[in-house]
Design a protein around this motif. Structure first.
Motif, PDB file in Angstrom:
ATOM      1  N   ARG A   1      21.326  36.649  34.954  1.00  0.00           N
ATOM      2  CA  ARG A   1      22.388  35.825  34.355  1.00  0.00           C
ATOM      3  C   ARG A   1      23.481  36.761  33.847  1.00  0.00           C
ATOM      4  O   ARG A   1      23.603  37.005  32.649  1.00  0.00           O
ATOM      5  N   SER A   2      24.271  37.271  34.769  1.00  0.00           N
ATOM      6  CA  SER A   2      25.248  38.303  34.445  1.00  0.00           C
ATOM      7  C   SER A   2      26.545  37.726  33.892  1.00  0.00           C
ATOM      8  O   SER A   2      26.872  36.554  34.108  1.00  0.00           O
ATOM      9  N   ARG A   3      27.311  38.573  33.211  1.00  0.00           N
ATOM     10  CA  ARG A   3      28.639  38.208  32.730  1.00  0.00           C
ATOM     11  C   ARG A   3      29.548  37.899  33.921  1.00  0.00           C
ATOM     12  O   ARG A   3      29.309  38.344  35.038  1.00  0.00           O
ATOM     13  N   SER A   4      30.616  37.185  33.681  1.00  0.00           N
ATOM     14  CA  SER A   4      31.506  36.735  34.758  1.00  0.00           C
ATOM     15  C   SER A   4      32.309  37.901  35.339  1.00  0.00           C
ATOM     16  O   SER A   4      32.642  38.867  34.648  1.00  0.00           O
ATOM     17  N   LEU A   5      32.637  37.789  36.639  1.00  0.00           N
ATOM     18  CA  LEU A   5      33.444  38.793  37.323  1.00  0.00           C
ATOM     19  C   LEU A   5      34.106  38.140  38.529  1.00  0.00           C
ATOM     20  O   LEU A   5      33.452  37.435  39.301  1.00  0.00           O
ATOM     21  N   TYR A   6      35.420  38.383  38.715  1.00  0.00           N
ATOM     22  CA  TYR A   6      36.187  37.767  39.790  1.00  0.00           C
ATOM     23  C   TYR A   6      37.070  38.807  40.481  1.00  0.00           C
ATOM     24  O   TYR A   6      37.488  39.791  39.866  1.00  0.00           O
ATOM     25  N   PHE A   7      37.360  38.567  41.764  1.00  0.00           N
ATOM     26  CA  PHE A   7      38.359  39.360  42.470  1.00  0.00           C
ATOM     27  C   PHE A   7      39.401  38.413  43.057  1.00  0.00           C
ATOM     28  O   PHE A   7      39.114  37.239  43.343  1.00  0.00           O
ATOM     29  N   SER A   8      40.604  38.928  43.243  1.00  0.00           N
ATOM     30  CA  SER A   8      41.719  38.078  43.656  1.00  0.00           C
ATOM     31  C   SER A   8      41.744  37.875  45.164  1.00  0.00           C
ATOM     32  O   SER A   8      41.296  38.708  45.945  1.00  0.00           O
TER      33      SER A   8
END
Length: 273
Positions: free
Chosen positions: A201-208
């Motif tokens: 249950r990892s912290r959020s992460l996004y790429f564009s």
């Protein structure tokens, strides 16, 4: 936040977006804490042989010098971070990004039970690197473990071996879920990102999304036409609400991010020999 692309003013990255990193330091929507005021840091690549780093222990929103330099610094690769301490002191040496040679490193999360396992982890750091550790935070130790296990030659393998060691040491000391992390690291040419936690249950992460596709989706958004075609962002939280702009990095995944997108692969820790 990490940026890779054509040279751009740092203020356009740090202050201009609607939900910029400066805004997130006060009003995080997805983070563990709403306010991240225990210091900040910015690292960027310019004319020197090493990246430059500017850090402070004041909240990012309250540092007038940050706004001053952000209006003068133009860079093609930038990493920035706002800190909410997980137990180590609020001091400059504990602020991200961490630097070694050409490498920068930022981390969102924690190594659980760090106080109890810190000595064992430090003893695993290459003696040639040990004297370069300046602070007392878990993030810096994780960085130096990754360097010890080959980050420079193979970032995916180096980070996997570092995480594998932390899990082994942590569990040997009764820590059920030792690792919680999203990480971004760069040598100024490529950008690698990781999303992993021992409990899944990892912290959020996004790429564009690729900029040309975004321009087709949103021709009315002026800022998209100001950015270079090779622009890529990696963020803990989207910088603005724009349909189709952001892609979540999957759980237990790693990627190298560049102009062609994000080359994603599964991330699995490697237990030390």
């Amino acid at each position: 936040m990490a940026y890779s692309g054509e040279p751009i003013l740092a203020e356009d990255l740090l202050f201009r977006p609607a939900h910029s990193l400066i805004d997130q330091s006060l009003h995080s929507r997805l983070g563990e804490t709403t306010t991240n005021g225990d210091g900040f840091g910015v690292g960027w690549y310019g004319e020197g042989s090493q990246p430059a780093v500017y850090k402070g222990i004041e909240p990012a929103w309250n540092d007038s010098n940050l706004r001053e330099i952000a209006g003068q610094v133009r860079t093609s690769m930038l990493l920035s971070h706002v800190r909410s301490s997980t137990g180590t002191p609020v001091q400059r040496s504990n602020c991200h990004p961490f630097r070694h040679g050409r490498w920068l490193w930022v981390h969102n999360g924690a190594l659980r039970g760090f106080h109890e396992i810190r000595r064992d982890l430090l003893l695993a750091v290459d003696p040639a690197l040990f004297s370069d550790i300046e602070g007392s935070t878990d993030t810096e130790v994780l960085f130096y473990l990754a360097l010890t296990f080959g980050l420079v030659d193979d970032p995916f393998d180096g980070v996997a071996r570092a995480v594998g060691l932390v899990e082994e040491v942590g569990r040997a000391n009764g820590v059920e879920h030792p690792v919680q992390m999203t990480v971004a690291t760069t040598n100024g040419e490529s950008l690698w990102v990781f999303r992993y936690s021992s409990e899944g249950r990892s912290r959020s992460l996004y790429f564009s999304t690729e900029l040309s596709k975004l321009r087709e989706l949103h021709p009315e958004v002026e800022v998209l036409h100001e950015l270079g075609g090779e622009t890529r962002f990696v963020v803990s939280e989207p910088l603005r609400d724009l349909e189709g702009a952001w892609n979540e990095v999957p759980e237990s995944a790693a990627a190298v991010v560049g102009p062609a997108g994000a080359a994603m692969q599964p991330f699995t820790p490697i237990s030390p020999v």
